[in-house]
Design an enzyme around this catalytic site. Structure first.
Site, PDB file in Angstrom:
ATOM      1  N   HIS A   1       0.832  -1.206   0.000  1.00  0.00           N
ATOM      2  CA  HIS A   1       0.000   0.000   0.000  1.00  0.00           C
ATOM      3  C   HIS A   1       0.869   1.259   0.000  1.00  0.00           C
ATOM      4  O   HIS A   1       0.683   2.161  -0.832  1.00  0.00           O
ATOM      5  CB  HIS A   1      -0.905  -0.018   1.233  1.00  0.00           C
ATOM      6  N   TYR A   2       1.819   1.350   0.907  1.00  0.00           N
ATOM      7  CA  TYR A   2       2.689   2.518   0.974  1.00  0.00           C
ATOM      8  C   TYR A   2       3.655   2.550  -0.204  1.00  0.00           C
ATOM      9  O   TYR A   2       4.014   3.630  -0.697  1.00  0.00           O
ATOM     10  CB  TYR A   2       3.434   2.541   2.310  1.00  0.00           C
ATOM     11  N   HIS A   3       4.070   1.386  -0.638  1.00  0.00           N
ATOM     12  CA  HIS A   3       4.951   1.285  -1.794  1.00  0.00           C
ATOM     13  C   HIS A   3       4.295   1.940  -3.019  1.00  0.00           C
ATOM     14  O   HIS A   3       4.905   2.784  -3.693  1.00  0.00           O
ATOM     15  CB  HIS A   3       5.237  -0.196  -2.072  1.00  0.00           C
TER      16      HIS A   3
END
Length: 463
Positions: A67-69
């Protein structure tokens, strides 16, 4: 912008990177302001510095959350478009950034489930760590951007166009050793099979980390269904709220994942009591041919107990997976191998088979039969699993269980688990046994029997 340019708001993390991107936007879109050139310069300096720290060598961001990637790559895409459209000097950004971004986009590609190629699919990615499952449309919006960033890459074109143009990515084993992710698959059509395993080396294990204590866990997608989805997130940090932190710690704990823990009793212990104390995952072996894929990983999760997991993916003549889980060390207590099955909509379709140390599903078609065997007696203990991909503190329950084996000092515990996809579960006969010398920990040899077919499987590790 003046405040952000003084590094006062955030330290080294994805937030600082997004703030640096904002600085460059401010300096570029408001050139009439006297500090605009300084904002632009400082923002690019932070970005050049942070991308070397936030991205691991294999292309994954160090939060180890898809998700953050995806969010970080999206911000850098916006930045590159800003610089391109405003005809800014190319040397504002490090020449290594493009190489890093290409690796990062390929991470997203290889983490994408084959369901992406079927219209209406809503679960197209794994949800390890603080992640949410990505839908088909969300992933496609990102692949459109990736293909724009790298127009010469035909694999990204394939993903952007749902396979109508470009080059089909290959189905060989993909190993991302720096982040500890390993992908086995047999194709890219919706009916294909894919297993992704997480075994990271991150030192970030505190409650505030986006990295969960899940070393050795996996998800298995087969013919449109994820049989072992990750438990998810449920809640972010709120240190002054005991109930919120209790929820966060439940979903972060090791036994909330498909992996092995060490406990003091046979029963399920308190939240966090069986957590690994460190993450030292490593890849020991990778082998593949036309009929079979194999990866062997290891993690020293406890000072005195080490978990080794081998995953055999047998493709011919019958498709199935075999997990060989071994626990080594001087620890005493109880080894517990946890499995969390399907999602909240499928509770009635999961049946635990206590006498066979396994389980099976009862869908109309596309089912899974699970059977485990050990080098000593195994006890199956049902467990109240949970699943949540929000941060609103809501979750659903699902079927889960642990396979308990007594751990004696210096004597390894050894499990064999067969994951056998079938259309219907009927009277399939499955058995397995170790055929090696248990004193040689670098060599594993087993014999799996499905029906009348015997499959000898083995691997040899280097000393």
């Amino acid at each position: 912008a003046d405040y952000l340019s003084m590094y006062k708001y955030s330290r080294e993390n994805n937030i600082l990177l997004s703030q640096a991107v904002a600085l460059v936007f401010a300096g570029t879109l408001f050139p009439e302001l006297k500090n605009a050139p300084q904002w632009q310069k400082i923002g690019c300096e932070i970005i050049n510095d942070q991308t070397t720290k936030l991205f691991l060598e294999d292309g994954m961001t160090n939060d180890l959350s898809l998700h953050y990637h995806i969010g970080i790559v999206d911000g850098l895409y916006d930045l590159k478009r800003l610089i391109q459209l405003n005809k800014l000097p190319d040397n504002l950004l490090s020449p290594q950034l493009d190489e890093t971004l290409l690796k990062a986009t390929k991470i997203v590609m290889h983490f994408t489930y084959p369901s992406y190629f079927k219209k209406g699919s809503k679960q197209c990615s794994p949800a390890f760590n603080d992640s949410w499952i990505k839908t088909r449309s969300v992933l496609n919006k990102n692949f459109v951007k990736y293909a724009a960033m790298f127009p010469e890459d035909s694999e990204l074109k394939y993903m952007q166009t749902y396979g109508n143009e470009g080059t089909l990515p290959d189905s060989r084993i993909k190993t991302f050793e720096d982040s500890g992710f390993y992908v086995l698959r047999n194709g890219w059509t919706p009916e294909s099979t894919m297993l992704i395993l997480s075994n990271n080396i991150s030192s970030k294990l505190q409650d505030s980390s986006h990295n969960q204590l899940d070393n050795g866990t996996f998800e298995l997608y087969h013919n449109g269904r994820n049989f072992f989805p990750d438990s998810g997130v449920c809640s972010y940090m709120k240190e002054d709220d005991a109930e919120v932190m209790k929820l966060r710690r439940w979903f972060r704990q090791t036994k909330a994942h498909n992996t092995m823990v060490l406990g003091k009793s046979e029963d399920h212990e308190d939240i966090g009591a069986e957590n690994i104390s460190k993450a030292e995952g490593k890849l020991l072996l990778k082998e593949e041919n036309a009929d079979q894929q194999l990866i062997v990983t290891e993690n020293q999760g406890y000072n005195d107990f080490k978990h080794r997991r081998a995953v055999f993916y047998v493709k011919q003549p019958t498709e199935f997976f075999v997990l060989v889980d071994e626990g080594f060390g001087t620890a005493t207590g109880y080894a517990k191998l946890y499995f969390h099955l399907c999602d909240e909509t499928s509770v009635n379709n999961v049946i635990l088979d206590s006498q066979e140390a396994g389980a099976h599903t009862t869908f109309e078609n596309n089912n899974l039969l699970i059977r485990s065997f050990g080098n000593q007696a195994i006890t199956l203990k049902p467990f109240d699993g949970r699943i949540s991909y929000q941060t609103d503190r809501k979750y659903s329950t699902r079927k889960a269980y642990s396979l308990v084996m007594k751990k004696q000092r210096s004597i390894p515990v050894r499990y064999i688990t067969i994951l056998y996809p079938v259309s219907k579960v009927s009277n399939q006969k499955i058995s397995a046994k170790f055929t090696d010398d248990p004193s040689n920990s670098n060599h594993v040899s087993i014999e799996v029997t499905i029906g009348n077919q015997v499959y000898p499987l083995s691997f040899q590790l280097k000393h």
